[in-house]
Scaffold this active site. Structure first.
Site, mmCIF file in Angstrom:
data_model
loop_
_atom_site.group_PDB
_atom_site.id
_atom_site.type_symbol
_atom_site.label_atom_id
_atom_site.label_comp_id
_atom_site.label_asym_id
_atom_site.label_seq_id
_atom_site.Cartn_x
_atom_site.Cartn_y
_atom_site.Cartn_z
ATOM 1 N N GLY A 223 28.292 37.124 -44.701
ATOM 2 C CA GLY A 223 28.657 35.986 -45.535
ATOM 3 C C GLY A 223 30.151 35.875 -45.700
ATOM 4 O O GLY A 223 30.888 36.819 -45.429
ATOM 5 N N PRO A 224 30.593 34.708 -46.148
ATOM 6 C CA PRO A 224 32.026 34.486 -46.324
ATOM 7 C C PRO A 224 32.621 35.427 -47.370
ATOM 8 O O PRO A 224 31.875 36.010 -48.148
ATOM 9 C CB PRO A 224 32.120 33.033 -46.795
ATOM 10 N N PRO A 225 33.935 35.558 -47.385
ATOM 11 C CA PRO A 225 34.569 36.464 -48.334
ATOM 12 C C PRO A 225 34.294 36.051 -49.783
ATOM 13 O O PRO A 225 34.188 34.874 -50.076
ATOM 14 C CB PRO A 225 36.071 36.319 -48.042
ATOM 15 N N GLY A 226 34.169 37.037 -50.625
ATOM 16 C CA GLY A 226 34.065 36.761 -52.054
ATOM 17 C C GLY A 226 32.700 36.318 -52.515
ATOM 18 O O GLY A 226 32.533 35.881 -53.648
ATOM 19 N N THR A 227 31.683 36.433 -51.671
ATOM 20 C CA THR A 227 30.362 35.972 -52.071
ATOM 21 C C THR A 227 29.547 37.089 -52.713
ATOM 22 O O THR A 227 28.379 36.894 -53.034
ATOM 23 C CB THR A 227 29.584 35.426 -50.866
ATOM 24 N N GLY A 228 30.151 38.253 -52.870
ATOM 25 C CA GLY A 228 29.457 39.307 -53.602
ATOM 26 C C GLY A 228 28.754 40.332 -52.740
ATOM 27 O O GLY A 228 27.832 40.989 -53.189
ATOM 28 N N GLU A 447 23.602 14.896 -43.061
ATOM 29 C CA GLU A 447 22.399 15.708 -43.284
ATOM 30 C C GLU A 447 21.220 14.839 -43.726
ATOM 31 O O GLU A 447 20.076 15.090 -43.345
ATOM 32 C CB GLU A 447 22.669 16.813 -44.311
ATOM 33 N N HIS A 450 19.556 13.500 -40.669
ATOM 34 C CA HIS A 450 18.645 14.473 -40.058
ATOM 35 C C HIS A 450 17.335 14.530 -40.839
ATOM 36 O O HIS A 450 16.255 14.509 -40.266
ATOM 37 C CB HIS A 450 19.259 15.889 -40.118
ATOM 38 N N ASP A 524 25.047 19.300 -32.686
ATOM 39 C CA ASP A 524 23.809 18.520 -32.557
ATOM 40 C C ASP A 524 23.724 17.887 -31.174
ATOM 41 O O ASP A 524 22.685 17.925 -30.511
ATOM 42 C CB ASP A 524 23.783 17.379 -33.580
HETATM 43 P P1 ADP Z 1 32.723 40.261 -50.857
HETATM 44 O O1 ADP Z 1 32.454 41.718 -50.732
HETATM 45 O O2 ADP Z 1 31.580 39.416 -50.384
HETATM 46 O O3 ADP Z 1 34.011 39.807 -50.290
HETATM 47 P P2 ADP Z 1 32.886 40.939 -53.621
HETATM 48 O O4 ADP Z 1 31.588 41.595 -53.823
HETATM 49 O O5 ADP Z 1 34.055 41.817 -53.422
HETATM 50 O O6 ADP Z 1 32.799 39.909 -52.418
HETATM 51 O O7 ADP Z 1 33.136 39.925 -54.820
HETATM 52 C C1 ADP Z 1 34.310 39.980 -55.578
HETATM 53 C C2 ADP Z 1 34.017 39.704 -57.028
HETATM 54 O O8 ADP Z 1 33.561 38.365 -57.190
HETATM 55 C C3 ADP Z 1 32.933 40.546 -57.609
HETATM 56 O O9 ADP Z 1 33.432 41.767 -58.066
HETATM 57 C C4 ADP Z 1 32.411 39.694 -58.740
HETATM 58 O O10 ADP Z 1 33.213 39.815 -59.881
HETATM 59 C C5 ADP Z 1 32.575 38.293 -58.184
HETATM 60 N N1 ADP Z 1 31.332 37.825 -57.576
HETATM 61 C C6 ADP Z 1 31.158 37.493 -56.279
HETATM 62 N N2 ADP Z 1 29.887 37.092 -56.045
HETATM 63 C C7 ADP Z 1 29.237 37.182 -57.219
HETATM 64 C C8 ADP Z 1 27.892 36.922 -57.630
HETATM 65 N N3 ADP Z 1 26.961 36.481 -56.757
HETATM 66 N N4 ADP Z 1 27.579 37.129 -58.925
HETATM 67 C C9 ADP Z 1 28.492 37.566 -59.794
HETATM 68 N N5 ADP Z 1 29.770 37.842 -59.471
HETATM 69 C C10 ADP Z 1 30.153 37.657 -58.213
HETATM 70 ZN ZN ZN Z 2 23.986 17.784 -37.746
#
Ligand code: ADP
Ligand code: ZN
Length: 652
Positions: A223-228, A447, A450, A524
C-alpha cells in the site's frame, strides 16, 4: 514507520561510541595534547619563524656561499645554525638584513672556526623542531581519524549502527513489545481481518503445530506510504503480545558488502530465540528488487547477498517455528519473484488509502489524544481529505492542535482543522498525492461509465463496488466486478464483447459527459484491444480470419517461458488491424449511445461518488432501476429477467 525508535537508537549508539573504542579515544586524546602543547610552546626554533628581531629590515634567501662570503667580509653580526639551514644577520649599507640559506651542504667543518675568527656570535638550533616533527608525522593520522569518524557518523545515521556494529545487530534492530492494538488501526478492516489470523497463530502456536498446519511465514503488506502498514504490523505484535523486531530494508543497503546479509542472519537468530515473534521489514523493495532489473551495470552485490540471505532464512525455519515475517512495500511490482514464492511472502494484504468512512474512523482514533471543541464536525473533515492516508490525517490533527495552541485556545475548533487541511494539501500538492476536484470529477464519470455498462450489458459481471479513491498503485479509481457465477472456465463470445463494452465505457463517459477525454483510459483501451485481437487470431470468432488460428503459443506463456508465434501474411495483418479498429469503433459508438440514454442515472451515480467516493453495487442498481421506471427504458430489467430464467434458484 518508526522514526522515533530510529532516533533513539542513534543516540544510544553515539553515547556508547567512545566506550566501545578505547583505542580511538586514546589516539584522539594524544593528538589533542600534542596540538595544545605545540600551541603553548609556540615556535619550536624553526628558522623561518624568527621574526622578533626588531630592527631587521629585509630577509633574503641566499646561497650558503653568500653567507660565508658575508662572514668573511665582516658584514655578519650573528648566526643561527640548524641542521639543514643557516641564518645570518648582516648589515648592508647600515641596514640589518637577514640572510637565510636553506639546504646547506653537509657539515662544513670550516664554518665554526671561521665564525670564531671573525668573532661572530653563533648558536645552534634544532631543525624543524621536535614538535613540528611530531605534528607532521601525526597529521596524516589525524586526518585519517577525522575521515573515519565522519564516515562512522554517517553510517550511524543511515542504519542506526556503525562499522563496529557488525555482527552486533542487536543494537541495530529495534525490538519491542508494542502496546498497539487493532483498535488503534482504523478504516482498514479487510487488512485487519487478514492479519488477525496470524495473531491467533502467534498466540496459540501449539494448536496449529499439533494439527500439522502450515502457517504462512511471510505476509506482504502492500500500500501507499502512510496507510498504516507499520501500525498494522505493530498491532499484530501487540495483540499477540509477542516481541516485534523491526528493520527498514534500506538500512541493509547502505553498508559494506556482506554486512547486510549478516544483519539478516542476526535478525532471524534473535527473532527465533524469542519466538513466538514478529519480524517487520519496512521498504522491503530496497532489498527485494527483482534481480533481473539490475540495469546495465548488473545487479547490486550487496543487495543480492542480502536478499539471498533473507530467502535462505525464510526457508530455513520450519512451519513449527512461530516467527512471522511481515514486510511492507508500496511497489510490489518491482519485487523479485523469488520473494513471493510459496513459503515466503505468499500472502499479500492490500493496505489501501482510506475511503470516506475509513477516514472518519481514523480521525476518531486520533482525536482521542487531543481536546476537541464540541462544535467540531469530523464528517466535514473526512469529506475534505479525499486521497489522504492515515498518516496525513494524524498529522492534520496534530497540526490543528498546534494552530489552536498558537492562538491560545483551550480547544481545537473546526477552523483550526480546516486550516490544517489546507496546509497539508499545500505540502502534498508538491508530492502529487492530492487528487484535485477536476480529477475527481473525471474519475467519477469514467468509473460510472464502467459501472453502468456493466449493469446493463448481458454477460458482463455485476458491479460490487465503485470507488474514486486513488489506490496509490496506479489507478485513480476502480470498479470492482464479481462474475455472476464462480468457477467459469469458458467464456462465450457475447461475454467477451460485453467485457469490451464495459472497458470502453470509461472513456465513452468522459467523452459524452465532459466533452473531453483524458489519459485515464489507457489501460482500459489496451485490455479491450487485447481481447478483440485474441477473438480474431486465437479464438476464431471473427469474419476476418474465420476459424483460422493465427497465433499459437509455444511453451507455457503463463509462466513467462513461452512465446507466441504469429503465422499469417502481411495482407492478413493489415486486415486484422482494420477489423480491430472498426470493431472497437462500433462498440465505442454503442457505449456512447447507451450512456447518453441513461444520462440521468449516470449523473446520480456521479453525484454519490463525488460526495462519498464509494458506491456499492446494490446502490448503483437501485439508481438505475429508479431511472428505468421513470423513463421506460428496460435494459437492466431485461437482464435481470433473463438471468432469473437461467438461474431460477440463485436470483432473489
Ligand atoms: P506506513 O507504514 O504504511 O507508511 P505507518 O504505519 O507508519 O504507515 O503510519 C504512520 C502513522 O499514521 C501511524 O503511526 C498512525 O498514527 C497513522 N495512521 C496511518 N494509518 C492509520 C490507520 N489506518 N488508523 C489509525 N492511524 C493510522
Ligand atoms: Zn477505466
Amino acid at each position: 514507520m518508526s522514526e522515533n525508535n530510529k532516533d533513539r537508537n542513534n543516540k544510544d549508539q553515539n553515547n556508547n561510541f567512545f566506550n566501545n573504542n578505547p583505542l580511538l579515544a586514546f589516539a584522539l586524546f594524544a593528538i589533542a595534547i600534542i596540538v595544545i602543547f605545540k600551541l603553548m610552546v609556540g615556535d619550536g626554533g624553526n628558522i623561518g619563524s624568527v621574526v622578533n628581531n626588531n630592527n631587521i629590515q629585509q630577509t633574503k634567501q641566499v646561497k650558503y656561499s653568500e653567507i660565508k662570503k658575508a662572514i668573511e667580509e665582516d658584514k655578519v653580526k650573528s648566526v643561527k645554525i640548524a641542521p639543514s639551514s643557516i641564518e645570518a644577520i648582516s648589515s648592508e649599507d647600515g641596514k640589518n638584513v637577514r640572510l637565510v640559506a636553506t639546504n646547506i651542504p653537509a657539515i662544513d667543518r670550516d664554518l665554526i672556526p671561521l665564525l670564531e675568527k671573525k668573532n661572530v656570535s653563533y648558536e645552534g638550533i634544532m631543525g624543524g623542531g621536535f614538535f613540528s616533527d611530531v605534528i607532521s608525522m601525526l597529521l596524516p593520522i589525524l586526518i585519517f581519524f577525522a575521515i573515519w569518524i565522519f564516515l562512522m557518523k554517517r553510517m550511524n545515521k543511515g542504519m542506526g549502527g556503525g562499522i563496529l556494529g557488525v555482527g552486533k545487530a542487536g543494537k541495530l534492530i529495534n525490538s519491542e513489545k508494542p502496546k498497539t492494538t487493532f483498535d488503534d488501526v482504523a478504516g482498514a478492516e479487510e487488512a485487519k481481518e487478514e492479519v488477525k489470523e496470524i495473531v491467533d497463530f502467534l498466540k496459540y502456536p501449539e494448536r496449529y503445530i499439533e494439527l500439522g498446519a502450515k502457517i504462512p511465514k511471510g505476509v506482504l503488506l502492500v500500500g501507499p506510504p502512510g496507510t498504516g502498514k507499520t501500525l498494522l504490523a505493530k498491532a499484530a505484535a501487540g495483540e499477540a503480545s509477542v516481541p516485534f523486531f523491526s528493520v527498514s530494508g534500506s538500512s541493509f543497503i547502505e553498508m559494506f558488502v556482506g554486512v547486510g546479509a549478516s544483519r539478516v542472519r542476526d535478525l532471524f537468530e534473535q527473532a527465533k530465540k524469542e519466538a513466538p515473534s514478529i519480524i517487520f521489514i519496512d521498504e522491503i523493495d530496497a532489498i527485494g528488487k527483482s534481480r533481473t532489473s539490475g540495469g546495465p551495470m548488473g545487479g547490486n552485490d550487496e543487495r543480492e547477498q542480502t536478499l539471498n540471505q533473507l530467502l535462505a532464512e525464510m526457508d530455513g525455519f520450519g512451519a513449527s517455528t512461530p516467527v512471522i515475517v511481515l514486510a511492507a512495500t508500496n511497489r510490489p511490482e518491482v519485487l523479485d519473484a523469488a520473494l513471493l514464492r510459496a513459503g515466503r511472502f505468499d500472502r499479500q494484504v492490500l493496505v489501501d488509502k482510506p475511503d470516506y468512512e475509513g477516514r472518519l474512523a481514523i480521525l476518531q482514533v486520533h482525536i482521542k489524544d487531543v481536546k476537541l471543541g464540541s462544535k467540531v464536525d469530523l464528517t466535514q473533515i473526512a469529506k475534505a481529505t479525499a486521497g489522504l492516508a492515515g498518516a496525513d490525517l494524524a498529522n492534520i490533527i496534530n497540526e490543528a492542535a498546534l494552530l489552536a495552541g498558537r492562538k491560545n485556545k483551550k480547544e481545537i475548533e473546526q477552523e483550526d482543522l480546516m486550516e490544517a487541511i489546507e496546509r497539508a494539501f499545500v505540502g502534498l500538492e508538491k508530492k502529487n498525492r492530492k487528487i484535485n476536484e477536476l480529477e475527481k470529477k473525471i474519475v467519477a464519470y469514467h468509473e460510472s461509465g464502467h459501472a453502468l455498462m456493466a449493469e446493463l450489458t448481458e454477460g458482463a459481471s455485476r458491479v460490487t463496488k465503485v470507488s474514486i479513491i486513488p489506490r496509490g498503485l496506479g489507478a485513480l479509481g476502480y470498479t470492482l466486478h464479481l462474475p455472476e457465477e464462480e468457477n467459469r472456465f469458458l467464456k462465450q463470445k457475447h461475454e467477451l464483447v460485453a467485457e469490451i463494452d464495459v472497458l470502453l465505457s470509461g472513456r465513452a463517459a468522459e467523452d459524452v459527459f465532459l466533452n473531453e477525454i483524458s489519459t485515464g483510459a489507457a489501460n482500459d483501451l489496451q485490455r479491450a484491444t487485447d481481447i478483440i485481437k485474441a477473438m480474431i487470431s486465437v479464438y476464431g470468432m471473427s469474419d476476418v480470419a474465420g476459424l483460422m488460428v493465427l497465433e499459437k503459443s509455444q511453451g507455457n506463456v503463463f509462466l513467462g517461458g513461452g512465446q507466441t508465434i504469429k503465422d499469417y501474411s502481411d495482407k492478413m495483418a493489415e486486415d486484422i488491424d482494420n477489423a480491430v479498429k472498426e470493431f472497437l469503433e462500433q462498440r465505442y459508438t454503442h457505449a456512447k449511445k447507451l450512456l447518453n440514454e441513461y444520462r440521468e442515472a449516470i449523473e446520480e451515480i456521479v453525484s454519490v461518488l463525488r460526495d462519498i467516493e464509494v458506491i456499492e453495487g446494490t446502490k448503483v442498481r437501485e439508481i438505475i432501476k429508479a431511472f428505468e421506471e421513470k423513463s421506460g427504458l428496460k435494459k437492466l430489467a431485461q437482464k435481470e429477467e433473463k438471468s432469473k430464467q437461467n438461474n431460477p434458484k440463485k436470483e432473489k
